[in-house]
Design an enzyme around this catalytic site. Sequence first.
Site, PDB file in Angstrom:
ATOM      1  CG  HIS A  60      -2.127  -0.831   1.063  1.00 26.86           C
ATOM      2  ND1 HIS A  60      -3.246  -0.708   1.857  1.00 26.86           N
ATOM      3  CD2 HIS A  60      -2.421  -1.795   0.162  1.00 26.86           C
ATOM      4  CE1 HIS A  60      -4.158  -1.570   1.444  1.00 26.86           C
ATOM      5  NE2 HIS A  60      -3.681  -2.246   0.440  1.00 26.86           N
ATOM      6  CE1 TYR A  90      -5.303   3.679   8.756  1.00 27.76           C
ATOM      7  CE2 TYR A  90      -5.809   3.646  11.103  1.00 27.76           C
ATOM      8  CZ  TYR A  90      -5.094   3.168  10.023  1.00 27.76           C
ATOM      9  OH  TYR A  90      -4.159   2.176  10.216  1.00 27.76           O
ATOM     10  N   PRO A 132      -4.334   0.287  18.930  1.00 26.83           N
ATOM     11  CG  PRO A 132      -6.171  -0.994  18.328  1.00 26.83           C
ATOM     12  CD  PRO A 132      -5.561  -0.299  19.495  1.00 26.83           C
ATOM     13  CE  LYS A 171       3.694   2.993  13.455  1.00 29.64           C
ATOM     14  NZ  LYS A 171       4.198   2.463  12.264  1.00 29.64           N
ATOM     15  CE1 TYR A 228      -1.345   3.761   9.528  1.00 33.91           C
ATOM     16  CE2 TYR A 228      -0.083   2.722   7.763  1.00 33.91           C
ATOM     17  CZ  TYR A 228      -1.198   2.764   8.581  1.00 33.91           C
ATOM     18  OH  TYR A 228      -2.178   1.802   8.450  1.00 33.91           O
TER      19      TYR A 228
END
Length: 397
Positions: free
Chosen positions: A75, A204, A298, A302, A390
């Site tokens: 991704h 998200y 979560p 990570k 990220y």
Amino acid sequence: MQPDHTSVAIVGGGPAGLLLARLLHRAGVDAVVLESRDRAYVECRQRAGILEQATVDALREAGAGARMDREGITHDGIELRFDRRAHRVDFPSLTGGRRVMVYAQTEVVKDLVALQLADGGPLLFEAEVRAVTGADTERPVVHYRHEGRDHTLSCDYVVGCDGFHGVVKRAVPEAVRSTYERVYPYSWLGVLAEAPPVYDELIYAHSERGFALASMRSPSVSRLYLQVPNGTDPGEWPDARIWDELDARLAVDAEPGWKLERGPITAKSVLPMRSHVTEPMRYGRVLLAGDAAHIVPPTGAKGLNLAAADVVVVARALTARYRDGSTALLDSYSDTCLRRVWRAEHFSYFMTTTLHADPEQSPFDTRLQLSQLEQVSNSRHAAAELAENYTGLPIPD
Ligand code: FAD
Ligand code: DHB
């Protein structure tokens, strides 16, 4: 046959313990893994889904990259949804080429277990460690129960990869152990659905109804999460309610009437959220790695990645110790890992508190969250900071 001595006793056969076993095997260091649950349980536990580049590299180095490279999905970004708008964060352009891979923790664990068993690497299932003694001596001892009998395993080093509820951290005396913790006033309802992913990348979503996350396991299986109150019983969430809520929280004005493609929901569970760090991560001949030492909520994906980074550092330190007797990397282990751990703690806290609706939250707090999300949309610097965290920081040499 239960082994009674080894160089490195690894407690816990989750991703941290199994990856460490493979890295040590490749370096010629002998190790035994003791796992309290059975193989099927360990391989099917639904958890994380996103691998950072450093985790992908570590799995390849451990010889466990073949299926991941065939079946994992790379991704290049994530989508943020807030205020009924969508904004994509493009990782490679913001980070100098970094990306993440979608490959489920269940598959990582299956690959590592198969490798460990294929070459006879010692891995005992249903071997429950009860205590570790002699942490500050040269010969610590692991006390465990297997096949209805008590056994001991003496070793040079013990690595506690036994998760948040593990017992190895108790070998660090309370007088030298510090813990830092935050518990969040919400949980996630996580579901697996036989339905194609909502979108090519993860979404998200911040909404006044609460957070939602649309992830995936394969081109035909979705992994979806909804913020729910602490103490929620999954039974309160029949399938139709889950889909309706996802539709509402993921809605954007640019696509009126947009709905998720629905399919059978095959698993449902509620996950409480917590940040926790135990310091130091080493005491004498005992090292802690992964969830045994730290937990993150979560939202930043990570947990698994931090666990992998810890054991890469442990493996390097133990390899140096057995190759040339050097203990410098073992001595710096705790400090090396904790710097990275605290960065991930902050990022996970930031993602969590920016995207979730706290039940005590005032309209002022909501405005601040939306302003922060705007900033990520409008400022390359803010977006780059999110993307850098990220996709994960490099594991220090
Ligand atoms: P674990 O995976 O917890 O493995 C520890 C192992 O030790 C287990 O197999 C356990 O059975 C074994 N063990 C425990 N005690 C003993 C003992 N006394 N003797 C022998 N063995 C023992 N992260 C994300 O990034 N995204 C997610 O969506 C996500 N969802 C999660 C959901 C849940 C319910 C949990 C608990 C965690 C989730 N995480 C998620 C975090 C991520 O899965 C963990 O960070 C990761 O599993 C850490 O790996 P680990 O090997 O350190 O610990
Ligand atoms: C998944 C879980 C996460 O916590 C996250 O941030 C992204 C993806 C997942 O299970 O796919």
